[in-house]
Design an enzyme around this catalytic site. Structure first.
Site, PDB file in Angstrom:
ATOM      1  N   GLU A 120     -11.054 -11.043  -5.193  1.00  0.00           N
ATOM      2  CA  GLU A 120     -10.366 -11.284  -5.352  1.00  0.00           C
ATOM      3  C   GLU A 120      -8.983 -12.786  -4.413  1.00  0.00           C
ATOM      4  OE1 GLU A 120      -8.914  -8.039  -3.034  1.00  0.00           O
ATOM      5  OE2 GLU A 120     -10.784  -8.159  -1.447  1.00  0.00           O
ATOM      6  N   HIS A 138       1.449  -1.252   0.238  1.00  0.00           N
ATOM      7  CA  HIS A 138       0.144   0.283  -0.131  1.00  0.00           C
ATOM      8  C   HIS A 138       1.399   1.479   0.092  1.00  0.00           C
ATOM      9  CE1 HIS A 138      -3.326  -3.427   0.323  1.00  0.00           C
ATOM     10  NE2 HIS A 138      -4.111  -1.878  -0.438  1.00  0.00           N
ATOM     11  N   ARG A 164       2.195 -10.734  -1.699  1.00  0.00           N
ATOM     12  CA  ARG A 164       2.280  -9.479  -2.765  1.00  0.00           C
ATOM     13  C   ARG A 164       3.415  -8.325  -2.478  1.00  0.00           C
ATOM     14  NH1 ARG A 164      -3.214  -6.217  -1.896  1.00  0.00           N
ATOM     15  NH2 ARG A 164      -2.553  -4.393  -1.680  1.00  0.00           N
ATOM     16  N   CYS A 173      -9.918  -3.274 -10.363  1.00  0.00           N
ATOM     17  CA  CYS A 173      -9.354  -2.301  -9.602  1.00  0.00           C
ATOM     18  C   CYS A 173      -8.007  -2.254  -9.262  1.00  0.00           C
ATOM     19  CB  CYS A 173      -9.981  -2.108  -8.535  1.00  0.00           C
ATOM     20  SG  CYS A 173     -10.562  -3.195  -7.474  1.00  0.00           S
ATOM     21  N   ARG A 223     -15.512   0.896  -0.715  1.00  0.00           N
ATOM     22  CA  ARG A 223     -15.692  -0.254  -0.563  1.00  0.00           C
ATOM     23  C   ARG A 223     -16.184  -0.880   1.444  1.00  0.00           C
ATOM     24  NH1 ARG A 223     -10.083  -3.835  -1.625  1.00  0.00           N
ATOM     25  NH2 ARG A 223      -9.411  -2.104   0.408  1.00  0.00           N
ATOM     26  N   ARG A 253     -10.905   3.118  -0.519  1.00  0.00           N
ATOM     27  CA  ARG A 253     -10.235   1.848  -0.096  1.00  0.00           C
ATOM     28  C   ARG A 253     -10.826   2.814   1.510  1.00  0.00           C
ATOM     29  NH1 ARG A 253      -5.837   1.128  -4.011  1.00  0.00           N
ATOM     30  NH2 ARG A 253      -5.622  -1.144  -4.081  1.00  0.00           N
ATOM     31  N   ASN A 264      -4.172  -7.393  -7.094  1.00  0.00           N
ATOM     32  CA  ASN A 264      -3.281  -7.247  -6.301  1.00  0.00           C
ATOM     33  C   ASN A 264      -3.275  -8.356  -5.646  1.00  0.00           C
ATOM     34  OD1 ASN A 264      -2.806  -4.697  -7.609  1.00  0.00           O
ATOM     35  ND2 ASN A 264      -4.138  -4.165  -5.704  1.00  0.00           N
ATOM     36  N   ASP A 265      -4.546  -9.035  -4.863  1.00  0.00           N
ATOM     37  CA  ASP A 265      -4.566 -10.183  -3.835  1.00  0.00           C
ATOM     38  C   ASP A 265      -5.291 -11.463  -5.042  1.00  0.00           C
ATOM     39  OD1 ASP A 265      -4.530  -9.319  -1.452  1.00  0.00           O
ATOM     40  OD2 ASP A 265      -6.296  -7.932  -1.674  1.00  0.00           O
TER      41      ASP A 265
HETATM   42  C1  PEP Z   1      -6.809  -5.354  -4.826  1.00  0.00           C
HETATM   43  O1  PEP Z   1      -6.971  -6.370  -3.799  1.00  0.00           O
HETATM   44  O2  PEP Z   1      -6.307  -5.505  -6.199  1.00  0.00           O
HETATM   45  C2  PEP Z   1      -7.056  -4.380  -4.263  1.00  0.00           C
HETATM   46  C3  PEP Z   1      -8.332  -3.618  -5.562  1.00  0.00           C
HETATM   47  O3  PEP Z   1      -7.110  -4.371  -3.052  1.00  0.00           O
HETATM   48  P1  PEP Z   1      -6.240  -3.587  -1.831  1.00  0.00           P
HETATM   49  O4  PEP Z   1      -5.029  -3.301  -3.088  1.00  0.00           O
HETATM   50  O5  PEP Z   1      -6.786  -2.699  -1.347  1.00  0.00           O
HETATM   51  O6  PEP Z   1      -6.254  -5.112  -1.223  1.00  0.00           O
HETATM   52 MG    MG Z   2      -7.058  -6.621  -2.300  1.00  0.00          MG
END
Ligand code: PEP
Ligand code: MG
Length: 588
Positions: free
Chosen positions: A441, A199, A475, A512, A342, A306, A464-465
């Protein structure tokens, strides 16, 4: 290691985390306690600085002994013993000798030399697996801070404080550090830890701060004030850049600025492929400060807000009233476009929603996202009620993170229904047709997308997840960064499966995750059939231009071929070749 006055160019390699070029001196910070100012000293000043250090230690020791005797009077020996231990710690010969040597060899003021040695020491402690020893770092930070306060103030004009424009280097930065960064002063940052999908990196991209993570070597060995270039495109930190290197980077930086301004001129244009397929480009938002950036970017709304970043400002989630105010403000500012709020996705590499009694062995597989909300119905209810109230002020949708199966979706919808009934009874207005979506995800959700789709209004794929859980590679762990591949055949099959299930049920699918903002992959994602890409505000203009340059039919044919490919690199090449063909000038 480079020293002030040593002019040899040195390059440290890292992982590019946020594009851009920064040219400025370094500022080195540690976690836990704040950095003193740093300045160069003359060789003749070494004895004076070494004496300042000895004096600061002496004063601190006296203070600690005094504290100890006061505490003894109050509470008896057991607890007061801690100060004795602290007093011994600052007299540790290894520490003292290292500080004296650092003053002499680095020609830096005593307080900074002490700070740098302590940082090194603390980072070594933080890496110790023993939780008891790790916890002692807080005590050491405390004593170190005390010693720092006991250096006499020095009014030297060669100081560089955090208020000057600089490149920040640190062992690691928490998302909260990045969120609160003064963006006028921090021109870029480099960290030893971290990864592209942490993040911290996501925020850097959102704010357009060039960043490099996973820097080789130890940042503690970097000398503050060293002139440097940070290359967020290729992931380099260049110390003492040679004149021709500087000239090359200045030219590159100017060229990038020209591309940026030409893209900005087109930001109002429709994001449609040349054969007429419309793709919504929206923005990901973490903190409310980003709203002006989102509006300037030309994004068609917010595809991911977020809300867990609300935890950055305090210990717990703001109450319903405060949340309703924040969400309503966002909804109003985004009109005529919408915002997808979210619900809390605490845990993982983000802040926990409440202090945990002990660290989770696998935070990403643990108490995170919707699992927390469902386990804390009072908190969940407040958030849903706040979202509903905001829906009276603009176009609002709600989205649930980390969904792994149908029963979670039912429980979430049950909470939405309950809150709607309550608000109706209380006569509070809201949108009775509030769209409800889920994040895809977790591989289980992607594989069961056909079961989930009839229950919701949209899917947003959190790549991402999804990538980390599919290929089992954390990650944020640089050691497995090479395994973390967005174009892994398993990942693109899951994306395709999700989109097909959504199409069969008449709902739309967006992405996203960070993959959505990588224009090397735009041809692939469009070809797979996504209808929305939600990206960092800085990426919006480039993604928009990429879409306008592509043909959907060509992308779809390429995606079909990609789905038959057996290797991630092959899939990447297919997408990249279309990207190069149609908008090579936009690629970094
Ligand atoms: C993701 O996991 O792709 C996502 C957008 O959520 P975050 O990065 O906040 O976990
Ligand atoms: Mg995520």
């Amino acid at each position: 290691m480079p020293k002030i006055g040593d002019e040899t160019e040195m390059i440290y390699e890292g992982i590019p985390a946020s594009p851009g070029i920064a040219i400025a001196p370094l500022h080195v910070i540690a976690r836990g306690f704040s950095a003193p100012e740093v300045y160069e000293i003359e060789e003749s000043e070494i004895p004076r600085e070494q004496e300042r250090f000895r004096q600061a230690v002496e004063i601190t020791k006296r203070q600690l002994i005094e504290l100890q005797s006061r505490l003894e009077d109050l509470s008896g020996e057991d607890e007061s013993g801690i100060f004795e231990a602290h007093a011994m710690m600052i007299e540790d010969r290894a520490v003292v000798e290292r500080v004296l040597a650092a003053i002499a060899s680095r020609l830096q003021n005593a307080d900074y030399a002490f700070y740098a040695v302590m940082q090194n020491f603390l980072e070594a402690m933080r890496r110790i697996p023993d939780p008891y020893l790790r916890e002692r770092t807080a005590d050491i930070e405390d004593v170190a801070q005390r010693v720092l306060r006991n250096f006499s103030p020095d009014g030297d004009s060669r100081h560089m404080g955090p208020d000057d424009r600089h490149i920040l280097v640190a062992y690691d930065l928490a998302p909260s550090d990045t969120a609160s960064m003064n963006r006028r002063h921090v021109l870029g940052f480099a960290t030893e830890q971290g990864s592209v999908n942490s993040h911290t990196a996501i925020l850097a991209r959102a704010f357009g701060i060039p960043a490099v993570v996973g820097l080789e070597g130890s940042v503690i060995d970097l000398v503050a004030l060293t002139p440097a270039i940070l290359d967020g495109y290729s992931g380099k930190l260049i110390l003492h850049p040679a004149p021709d290197t500087l000239a090359r980077y200045r030219k590159l930086s100017d060229a990038k600025a020209r591309v940026r301004s030409s893209l900005e001129a087109k930001r109002g244009a429709a994001t449609e492929t040349i054969d007429g397929r419309a793709i919504t480009v929206s923005a990901n938002v973490e903190i409310i400060d980003e709203l002006p950036l989102v509006k300037r970017s030309g994004a068609k709304g917010i595809g991911l807000y977020r809300t867990e970043y609300l935890l950055l400002n305090g210990e717990e989630m703001p109450d319903e009233k405060e949340q309703a105010l924040i969400y309503s403000k966002i909804a109003r500012e985004m009109t005529p476009h919408g915002v997808i709020i979210r619900t809390l996705d605490a845990g993982g590499d983000k802040l926990p929603v409440e202090p945990l009694t002990e660290p989770e062995p696998n935070p990403f597989l643990g108490w995170r996202g919707i699992r927390v909300s469902l386990a804390r119905p009072a908190m969940f209810r407040e958030q849903i009620r706040a979202v509903l109230q905001a829906s009276a002020c603009g176009k609002v949708s709600v989205m649930f993170p980390m969904i792994s199966g149908l029963s979670e979706v039912w429980r979430c919808k049950e909470m939405v229904r309950r809150c709607m009934d309550e608000l109706d009874k209380e006569g509070i207005p809201f949108d009775h047709d509030l769209p409800v979506g889920i994040m895809i995800e977790v591989p289980a959700a992607a594989l069961c997308a056909d079961l989930l789709a009839p229950e919701v209004d949209f899917f947003s794929i959190g790549t991402n997840d999804l990538i980390q859980y599919t290929v089992a590679a954390d990650r944020v762990n640089p050691h497995v960064a090479d395994l973390y591949r967005p174009t892994h055949p398993a990942v693109i099959r899951l994306i395709k499966r999700t989109i097909d299930a959504a199409n069969d049920n008449g709902i739309w699918t967006g992405i996203c995750g960070e993959m959505a903002g990588d224009i090397q992959l735009t041809p692939l994602l469009i070809g797979l059939g996504v209808e929305e890409l939600s990206v960092g505000p800085q990426q919006v203009p480039r993604v928009g231009q990429a879409i306008r340059s592509l043909s959907f039919a060509e992308c779809a044919a390429m995606a079909d071929e990609a789905l038959r490919h057996n290797r991630s690199l092959g899939v990447l090449d297919l997408s990249l070749s279309l990207a190069r063909k149609h908008y090579g000038e936009l690629l970094d």
